[in-house]
Design an enzyme around this catalytic site. Structure first.
Site, PDB file in Angstrom:
ATOM      1  N   HIS A  81      -7.813  11.023 -11.894  1.00 45.36           N
ATOM      2  CA  HIS A  81      -8.449  10.607 -10.633  1.00 45.36           C
ATOM      3  C   HIS A  81      -9.638  11.519 -10.327  1.00 45.36           C
ATOM      4  O   HIS A  81     -10.716  11.058  -9.966  1.00 45.36           O
ATOM      5  CB  HIS A  81      -7.479  10.755  -9.443  1.00 45.36           C
ATOM      6  CG  HIS A  81      -6.306   9.827  -9.443  1.00 45.36           C
ATOM      7  ND1 HIS A  81      -5.023  10.255  -9.227  1.00 45.36           N
ATOM      8  CD2 HIS A  81      -6.229   8.479  -9.598  1.00 45.36           C
ATOM      9  CE1 HIS A  81      -4.187   9.230  -9.247  1.00 45.36           C
ATOM     10  NE2 HIS A  81      -4.896   8.136  -9.476  1.00 45.36           N
TER      11      HIS A  81
ATOM     12  N   LYS B 130       6.389   1.145  -0.073  1.00 49.62           N
ATOM     13  CA  LYS B 130       6.555   1.820  -1.365  1.00 49.62           C
ATOM     14  C   LYS B 130       7.031   3.255  -1.145  1.00 49.62           C
ATOM     15  O   LYS B 130       6.452   3.989  -0.346  1.00 49.62           O
ATOM     16  CB  LYS B 130       5.198   1.836  -2.084  1.00 49.62           C
ATOM     17  CG  LYS B 130       5.274   2.058  -3.572  1.00 49.62           C
ATOM     18  CD  LYS B 130       3.926   1.741  -4.201  1.00 49.62           C
ATOM     19  CE  LYS B 130       3.691   2.522  -5.471  1.00 49.62           C
ATOM     20  NZ  LYS B 130       2.323   2.335  -5.980  1.00 49.62           N
TER      21      LYS B 130
ATOM     22  N   ARG C 165      -8.332   2.704 -17.651  1.00 45.16           N
ATOM     23  CA  ARG C 165      -7.771   3.536 -18.705  1.00 45.16           C
ATOM     24  C   ARG C 165      -7.660   2.780 -20.014  1.00 45.16           C
ATOM     25  O   ARG C 165      -8.092   3.230 -21.053  1.00 45.16           O
ATOM     26  CB  ARG C 165      -6.377   4.031 -18.300  1.00 45.16           C
ATOM     27  CG  ARG C 165      -6.417   5.060 -17.208  1.00 45.16           C
ATOM     28  CD  ARG C 165      -5.079   5.328 -16.632  1.00 45.16           C
ATOM     29  NE  ARG C 165      -4.558   4.139 -15.987  1.00 45.16           N
ATOM     30  CZ  ARG C 165      -3.528   4.108 -15.164  1.00 45.16           C
ATOM     31  NH1 ARG C 165      -2.867   5.210 -14.927  1.00 45.16           N
ATOM     32  NH2 ARG C 165      -3.138   2.998 -14.592  1.00 45.16           N
TER      33      ARG C 165
ATOM     34  N   SER D 286       0.010   8.730 -12.241  1.00 44.49           N
ATOM     35  CA  SER D 286       0.807   9.509 -11.283  1.00 44.49           C
ATOM     36  C   SER D 286       2.303   9.294 -11.543  1.00 44.49           C
ATOM     37  O   SER D 286       3.097  10.226 -11.446  1.00 44.49           O
ATOM     38  CB  SER D 286       0.494   9.084  -9.846  1.00 44.49           C
ATOM     39  OG  SER D 286      -0.847   9.328  -9.541  1.00 44.49           O
TER      40      SER D 286
HETATM   41  O1  PNS Z   1      -3.299   3.723  -7.046  1.00 40.13           O
HETATM   42  P1  PNS Z   1      -2.914   2.272  -6.930  1.00 40.13           P
HETATM   43  O2  PNS Z   1      -1.582   2.152  -6.235  1.00 40.13           O
HETATM   44  O3  PNS Z   1      -2.963   1.564  -8.245  1.00 40.13           O
HETATM   45  O4  PNS Z   1      -4.026   1.594  -5.967  1.00 40.13           O
HETATM   46  C1  PNS Z   1      -3.972   0.239  -5.677  1.00 40.13           C
HETATM   47  C2  PNS Z   1      -4.887  -0.121  -4.495  1.00 40.13           C
HETATM   48  C3  PNS Z   1      -4.632   0.777  -3.309  1.00 40.13           C
HETATM   49  C4  PNS Z   1      -6.333   0.060  -4.932  1.00 40.13           C
HETATM   50  C5  PNS Z   1      -4.628  -1.604  -4.160  1.00 40.13           C
HETATM   51  O5  PNS Z   1      -3.261  -1.803  -4.074  1.00 40.13           O
HETATM   52  C6  PNS Z   1      -5.288  -2.047  -2.864  1.00 40.13           C
HETATM   53  O6  PNS Z   1      -6.492  -2.185  -2.795  1.00 40.13           O
HETATM   54  N1  PNS Z   1      -4.442  -2.258  -1.825  1.00 40.13           N
HETATM   55  C7  PNS Z   1      -4.882  -2.626  -0.502  1.00 40.13           C
HETATM   56  C8  PNS Z   1      -4.383  -4.026  -0.116  1.00 40.13           C
HETATM   57  C9  PNS Z   1      -5.346  -5.096  -0.606  1.00 40.13           C
HETATM   58  O7  PNS Z   1      -6.524  -5.081  -0.302  1.00 40.13           O
HETATM   59  N2  PNS Z   1      -4.787  -6.041  -1.392  1.00 40.13           N
HETATM   60  C10 PNS Z   1      -5.532  -7.129  -1.952  1.00 40.13           C
HETATM   61  C11 PNS Z   1      -6.199  -6.752  -3.251  1.00 40.13           C
HETATM   62  S1  PNS Z   1      -7.126  -8.055  -3.915  1.00 40.13           S
END
Ligand code: PNS
Length: 160
Positions: free
Chosen positions: A17, A41, A90, A127
């Site tokens: 990150h 979560k 990745r 993570s």
């Molecule tokens: O580190 P992560 O958990 O892979 O991050 C995922 C994240 C936070 C980028 C994604 O879950 C997100 O954008 N969540 C916010 C909710 C949202 O906008 N959902 C619709 C996505 S199209």
């Protein structure tokens, strides 16, 4: 001002990150690292702890700001004048889901997504793996910032 958001759970922030955040800071006027508040979560660190860790490990960059958000990322973008998201990619396995979210975010609000290829040193890093390895006593030094390494050890010791 060219502003980009780097969203994620960051539970905890990894060297991967940090690599993406640092490289994005070299490309944009301002990088906003947005920590998702996800009540459904289970996380190892609280959102406050994650924000604090991110603040400390990115302190060397004058143009990186840490925020938290809940709900849709596109709503956070609209509220903060952000038109682009930056994500680290990745491996091919990341691609399908990331592509889906990128296209959906564009469809919903014309928010663009830029993918940055992960430093090969960290292409296998996540993570979740860090937490799993650390939980069973494996060595994760070099995979997370020093500060996080200490906090990870403390938190896992508390859990025992
Ligand atoms: O580190 P992560 O958990 O892979 O991050 C995922 C994240 C936070 C980028 C994604 O879950 C997100 O954008 N969540 C916010 C909710 C949202 O906008 N959902 C619709 C996505 S199209």
């Amino acid at each position: 001002m060219q502003r980009v958001v780097c969203p994620g759970s960051f539970d905890p922030v990894t060297a991967g990150h940090l690599d993406i955040i640092g490289r994005a800071a070299g490309l944009y006027d301002e990088v906003i690292v947005a920590v998702l508040i996800n009540v459904t979560k289970k996380s190892l660190f609280t959102v406050d702890e994650r924000v604090e860790m991110l603040g400390q490990v990115t302190a060397r960059y004058g143009n990186v700001r840490i925020e938290r958000f809940h709900g849709l990322l596109v709503d956070f973008c609209a509220a903060n004048g952000i038109t682009a998201v930056i994500k680290g990619l990745r491996a091919v396995s990341d691609f399908e889901y990331e592509m889906q979210m990128a296209q959906m975010n564009y469809r919903m609000a014309k928010v663009e997504t830029l993918f940055m290829t992960t430093n090969p040193l960290y292409s296998y890093l996540s993570s979740s793996l860090v937490k799993e390895i650390a939980r069973y006593g494996g060595d994760v030094s070099g995979l997370v910032p020093e500060l996080v390494l200490g906090l990870l050890r403390e938190r896992l010791a508390e859990e025992e």
